[in-house]
Design a protein around this motif. Structure first.
Motif, mmCIF file in Angstrom:
data_model
loop_
_atom_site.group_PDB
_atom_site.id
_atom_site.type_symbol
_atom_site.label_atom_id
_atom_site.label_comp_id
_atom_site.label_asym_id
_atom_site.label_seq_id
_atom_site.Cartn_x
_atom_site.Cartn_y
_atom_site.Cartn_z
ATOM 1 N N GLY A 1 0.827 -1.204 0.000
ATOM 2 C CA GLY A 1 0.000 0.000 0.000
ATOM 3 C C GLY A 1 0.860 1.253 0.000
ATOM 4 O O GLY A 1 0.425 2.313 -0.427
ATOM 5 N N GLN B 1 -8.544 -1.195 11.111
ATOM 6 C CA GLN B 1 -9.026 -2.356 10.395
ATOM 7 C C GLN B 1 -10.557 -2.367 10.433
ATOM 8 O O GLN B 1 -11.201 -2.989 9.606
ATOM 9 N N LYS C 1 -13.068 -0.933 9.304
ATOM 10 C CA LYS C 1 -13.396 0.054 8.267
ATOM 11 C C LYS C 1 -14.866 0.446 8.287
ATOM 12 O O LYS C 1 -15.227 1.581 8.016
ATOM 13 N N THR D 1 -7.214 7.146 0.579
ATOM 14 C CA THR D 1 -7.243 5.899 1.350
ATOM 15 C C THR D 1 -6.172 4.962 0.822
ATOM 16 O O THR D 1 -6.034 4.786 -0.382
ATOM 17 N N TRP E 1 -4.770 1.068 1.150
ATOM 18 C CA TRP E 1 -5.102 -0.253 1.685
ATOM 19 C C TRP E 1 -3.822 -0.951 2.089
ATOM 20 O O TRP E 1 -2.911 -1.084 1.303
ATOM 21 N N HIS F 1 -6.512 -7.010 6.874
ATOM 22 C CA HIS F 1 -6.665 -5.989 5.834
ATOM 23 C C HIS F 1 -7.157 -4.715 6.472
ATOM 24 O O HIS F 1 -8.289 -4.625 6.944
ATOM 25 N N ALA G 1 -6.875 -0.194 6.606
ATOM 26 C CA ALA G 1 -6.819 0.970 5.719
ATOM 27 C C ALA G 1 -6.235 2.148 6.459
ATOM 28 O O ALA G 1 -6.393 2.290 7.671
#
Lengths: 479, 65
Positions: A10, A429, A431, A450, A452, A459, A461
């Protein structure tokens, strides 16, 4: 030399910017996420090591943009084996040697700081001819030789279990330096290795030890990373007459396969750089490289006030103070354990600075306070940047608590942040909860970007928010 | 009130940005002096916030929140 670097997924773009800024080179971002490639002269290696957005470095032996693997496993593996002797090892190995000599200089400095006895001097070999026929002699070292070095992994973050190590400084715990390799003594005599273009082996007084680490991703390969590492490793051993050793290796050969992209490289870092500033860990300490990436995203300007109101062990403010010393960094947390760890990490940082100069330690523009994120003892509109790793609700707090916490956080962060110019960079996380909370404070925060990311397999952000020009309500009376 | 001789005036004088001596003393107090044990006191309410091992505790009590 073409250098490859692994970076937090990311943040490839951020890392590329740092490379351009500090090394003047453009980077290529590969489709294999979390890696960037750039070209620099070998003499720039010290600066390359000082990059703060990279986790690990390697020198590229060869890149294959579109490698056609055979369908049948034996064929595909055989092809890989045959590849070894055709690869241009010479120059990359020179870079590896140069890199080693840099590491040895650092080791000397570390030893000086630790004042440990020089117990690591290996028995000198006397510099006779190196290797080929001498597979038996160097047995004074450990004999735990695996026949072939295999590093099984398929996934992203290959964290070699190297333990905590700060990059330049005082290390309390025993480090696991590899064997002292007599590099750079170009004898010219003794062409021990049979291989044609592997002169790197020639001058060595000692047989090198190696291992192969293979990362494979893609669903069309007929083989596993284990098998590839094993067979490739076998061919490497054959070609260089090096000794395979999984734990005490001098050379780590990297075989990265991502669908039809393949890169063969040699590792330049042994300890991952990502925990460099932290000596006291908490349950969810953030990688320094990720902290750096987040800070860069806010584009700190000199004299900016940067606050991490849920700092945990202080990874972000500490990285901030180290790299942006013209800003003032404030770390805060409600937990007494967190605050204590953060304070200890800052002390370690101060001690590290101290050992370099003989004079008294320079101060660091960084402070820790114990506080409540929902009632911050900071004046309205006085902070330029808020950057923090929000509780995911997994290891810290809970998803249920987040429903109340997130909106309250965003409100309070909005209050202390300067209208118009202020910004926030928040990692989470959770989100869903974040999006909902954000929708309620649209009059204060606007979503700008944003990213990732992958944090410990989760996962997550990173949200870059900009503070609107609307003024927040004034602080409550008890402040 | 640090108990530390800093010789700062009670308020910034006009054009304080240009006064190097003042700036030096201010820099010293802000960035080079660390309170390890003591307290911060709110000028309005008088409420004291203890400092222990260099870290101020500014959590509110149940009643205050």
């Amino acid at each position: 030399a073409v250098i490859g670097a692994t970076v937090p997924t990311g943040f490839e773009q951020t890392a590329a910017e740092e490379v351009r800024e500090k090394l003047g080179s453009a980077s290529r971002i590969s489709r294999d996420r979390g890696k960037i490639y750039f070209e620099v002269p070998a003499r720039s290696l010290p600066q390359v090591h000082r990059l703060r957005s990279v986790d690990n470095l390697f020198v590229v032996v060869q890149e294959f943009k579109d490698y056609q693997f055979e369908e049948k496993k034996e064929d595909a593996l055989k092809h890989l084996e045959d590849l070894v002797k055709k690869l241009p090892w010479t120059d990359p190995l020179k870079v590896w040697e140069l890199n080693n000599s840099l590491k040895k200089k650092k080791t000397k400095r570390k030893k000086h700081n630790l004042q440990s006895p020089a117990s690591r001097e290996k028995l000198s070999e006397g510099g006779e001819e190196g290797g080929a026929d001498q597979n038996t002699t160097n047995d004074q070292e450990d004999c735990a030789q695996n026949p072939v070095a295999v590093e099984p992994t398929g996934g992203q973050d290959t964290e070699t279990p190297q333990g905590v190590a700060s990059r330049n400084g005082v290390e309390e715990e025993e480090d696991h330096e590899q064997a002292d390799v007599k590099v750079g003594e170009q004898e010219g005599s003794g062409s021990g290795t049979k291989a044609g273009d592997s002169e790197a082996g020639a001058g060595e007084a000692k047989v090198l030890r190696f291992r192969v680490t293979c990362n494979r991703a893609g669903d069309k390969h007929s083989f596993t990373s284990n098998e590839a590492a094993r067979d490739f490793g076998g061919a490497v051993q054959e070609h260089f007459q090096w000794k395979a050793d999984m734990t005490n290796f001098d050379v780590e050969v990297l075989l990265n396969i991502h669908n039809n992209e393949m890169v063969v490289g040699i590792a330049l870092t042994e300890e991952s750089l990502h925990r460099r500033n932290i000596t006291h860990f908490g349950p969810t300490t953030l990688r320094s490289t990720l902290a750096y990436g987040m800070l860069r995203l806010c584009d700190p300007q000199p004299t900016d006030i940067i606050v991490d109101p849920m700092c945990g062990t202080g990874a972000i403010p500490i990285e901030g103070a180290a790299e942006w010393p013209n800003c003032y960094h404030i770390a805060g947390d409600n937990s007494p354990q967190a605050v204590k760890r953060a304070a200890n990490n800052i002390c370690s940082l101060l001690r590290k600075n101290e050992s370099k100069d003989s004079s008294s330690a320079l101060g660091v523009p960084l402070d820790v306070i114990q506080w409540d994120i929902c009632n911050l003892p900071l004046r309205t509109g006085s902070v330029d940047i808020v950057v923090t790793d929000m509780p995911f609700g997994k290891r810290i707090g809970s998803k249920k608590k987040n429903w109340d916490l997130y909106p309250a956080c965003l409100m309070e962060m909005g209050r202390i942040c300067t209208p118009g110019t202020g910004r926030a960079v928040l990692l989470t996380q959770d989100k869903k909860c974040f999006a909902k909370a954000l929708s309620r404070v649209g009059h204060i925060w606007r979503r700008a970007q944003t990213v990732w990311v992958n944090v410990g397999g989760l996962h997550a952000a990173v949200y870059l928010l900009r503070r609107t020009t609307e003024r927040a309500d004034e602080a409550r009376p008890f402040w | 009130k640090l108990g530390h001789p800093s010789e700062l005036p009670p308020e910034p004088v006009p054009n304080y940005e240009g006064g190097e001596e003042f700036l030096r003393r201010l820099h010293h107090v802000l960035l080079e002096v660390e309170v390890l044990e003591g307290a911060l006191q709110c000028p309005d309410s008088g409420r004291r916030f203890p400092i222990s091992k260099g870290v101020p505790n500014m959590l509110l009590t149940e009643d205050e929140a």
